[in-house]
Design an enzyme around this catalytic site. Structure first.
Site, short mmCIF file in Angstrom:
data_model
loop_
_atom_site.label_atom_id
_atom_site.label_comp_id
_atom_site.label_asym_id
_atom_site.label_seq_id
_atom_site.Cartn_x
_atom_site.Cartn_y
_atom_site.Cartn_z
N GLY A 5 -39.76 -9.27 23.42
CA GLY A 5 -39.47 -9.60 22.12
C GLY A 5 -38.47 -8.80 21.52
O GLY A 5 -37.79 -8.10 22.32
N ASN A 6 -38.24 -8.74 20.29
CA ASN A 6 -37.33 -7.81 19.57
C ASN A 6 -37.92 -7.33 18.19
O ASN A 6 -38.86 -7.91 17.76
CB ASN A 6 -35.71 -8.34 19.56
CG ASN A 6 -35.73 -9.56 18.63
OD1 ASN A 6 -36.17 -9.55 17.52
ND2 ASN A 6 -35.53 -10.73 19.33
N ARG A 7 -37.27 -6.45 17.73
CA ARG A 7 -37.88 -5.56 16.59
C ARG A 7 -37.52 -6.50 15.09
O ARG A 7 -37.73 -5.81 13.98
CB ARG A 7 -36.96 -4.42 16.33
CG ARG A 7 -37.68 -3.49 17.40
CD ARG A 7 -37.02 -2.21 17.37
NE ARG A 7 -36.93 -1.30 16.28
CZ ARG A 7 -36.36 -0.17 16.14
NH1 ARG A 7 -35.50 0.25 16.96
NH2 ARG A 7 -36.47 0.36 15.04
#
Ligand code: CTP
Length: 410
Positions: free
Chosen positions: A214-216
């Site tokens: 995933g990412n932020r």
């Protein structure tokens, strides 16, 4: 805080009419006072049945009246409205909207609405049947035609066990819009009749049933864009990837997890959209194989290797295969400069590569914008435009983006 032309503290009148959501107006009041606004609360008599005058007086630091017979020598029924920079009515009941639409003036709040010459924001809250009644629809249309901003109510749990459209939008949402109105002097319904699609959040690419890449991305900027578009009259579809924020009022929210799901929803919605804003951060890669069972640690201590395959580029696809001629497509670019070019040089190249009309560029060296309520950047246009956006709230940036979009919709 948005300063007034005279440089003094902005004077806000918070009108409160008699609905159960009156208690939520206490939080709205706090937000105004804590950010330095001078707030006069004008509750109706019915509002005082829900939240008493001492609460409003203590939170605003001012005396509170609902009729026109207190401190008559100060002519409050005229003075409060005349001296206001902004009037916000939250909650606005069906009865209050009807009175305002017809110019009735039988208490301090309705008198204030007639004497105010500043922007007026109504945040309605009532049962769905009342909101949908032709009388209320006509009253809302009248108020909007006169230039008042009537926010769409949120959907969800109502006073009783029932759910539907009619909830007061979150105090934070009303506050954000109020600040924008104070700063700009108005928020025009320049997206009325337009369907806009906004993507938000970050996609997840599963390795197995419990793990993902995933990412932020928090979704804050995409949600601010959706709220701002709704406030400007657009029909909004928000495709949200793994965002844990409350649904914006008056917005259709479609939830997705992976880039493939995001692509499917955005491409479908783009078919009828005048504008698509890709504020989401789709994962560029996904595991080639997704394990049905949780991946176990190997007995010999060896680490598994993950093979990745590239995801579709949604922005490129919808920009180059336009579903509708004349549509405006906006991308975001989180960039860090490197030896191949500066942030702006890389962003110009990305704008051309993606084929979109506008690219909102954030310099993310150091991870500054993720999860932050603030943002700054540059908007690049395929027509050569470069618009600097100074540091400010994500809501403020959202409105600057919609200004640019509205100018290109023709
Ligand atoms: N985007 C998209 N589909 C993807 C990846 C990105 O639609 N699979 C969109 C994002 O929503 C954003 C824009 O493309 O609006 C730019 O995203 P960014 O990650 O900066 O672009 P990339 O194409 O991934 O470029 P880079 O090679 O710099 O990673």
């Amino acid at each position: 805080m948005a300063a007034t032309p005279s440089g003094s503290r902005p004077r806000v009148v918070l009108g409160v009419s008699g609905g159960i959501a009156a208690y939520k107006a206490c939080e709205l009041l706090r937000r105004f006072t804590e950010s330095g606004h001078d707030v006069t609360v004008v509750p109706t008599a019915s509002a005082l049945e829900f939240v008493g005058a001492p609460t409003w007086a203590a939170l605003s630091g001012k005396p509170v009246a609902s009729d026109v017979w207190s401190a008559v020598h100060e002519v409050p029924h005229v003075r409060i409205g005349q001296s206001a920079d902004l009037v916000v009515v939250a909650p606005a009941t069906a009865d209050l909207l009807a009175k305002a639409a017809h110019g009735l003036a039988d208490d301090l709040l309705t008198n204030t609405l007639l004497t105010a010459r500043c922007p007026v924001v109504f945040a309605p809250a009532m049962h769905t049947e009342m909101w949908e009644h032709p009388a209320t629809r006509a009253n809302v249309a009248t108020l909007r035609a006169r230039g008042a901003i009537v926010i769409e109510p949120a959907e969800g749990r109502l006073t009783g066990a029932d759910t539907g459209k009619g909830r007061l939008p979150e105090p934070g949402e009303i506050f954000e819009l109020a600040l924008e109105v104070l700063t700009r002097g108005a928020v025009a319904p320049d997206l009325a009749g337009r369907h806009v699609v906004v993507s938000a959040g970050g996609t997840r690419e599963y390795l197995d049933p419990v793990r993902f890449l995933g990412n932020r991305s928090s979704g804050l900027q995409g949600y601010a864009l959706a709220r701002a578009a709704a406030a400007r009259g657009a029909e909004v579809t928000l495709v949200a990837a793994n965002v844990s924020l409350p649904d914006p009022a008056g917005v259709k929210v479609v939830r997705v997890e992976t880039t493939d799901q995001l692509r499917a929803e955005v491409v479908t919605a783009a078919g009828s959209a005048d504008v698509v804003v890709m504020a989401a951060a789709p994962a560029d890669f996904r595991p080639t194989n997704v394990s049905d069972a949780k991946i176990k640690k190997a007995a010999d201590g060896s680490s598994p290797s993950i093979e990745l395959v590239q995801n579709p580029d949604i922005l490129h696809e919808i920009s180059t295969e336009r579903a509708r001629t004349g549509s405006v497509i906006v991308g975001f670019a989180a960039e860090t400069g490197d030896e191949t070019g500066s942030v702006l040089e890389l962003a110009r190249a990305k704008l051309a590569r993606k084929g979109c009309d506008l690219l909102v560029v954030n310099d993310v060296s150091g991870g500054a914008v993720f999860g932050s309520p603030e943002n700054e950047g540059v908007i690049l246009g395929a027509d050569g435009a470069t618009i600097d956006v100074p540091r400010g709230s994500k809501g403020a940036l959202a409105h600057v983006i919609w200004d640019q979009v509205a100018a290109r919709l023709g």
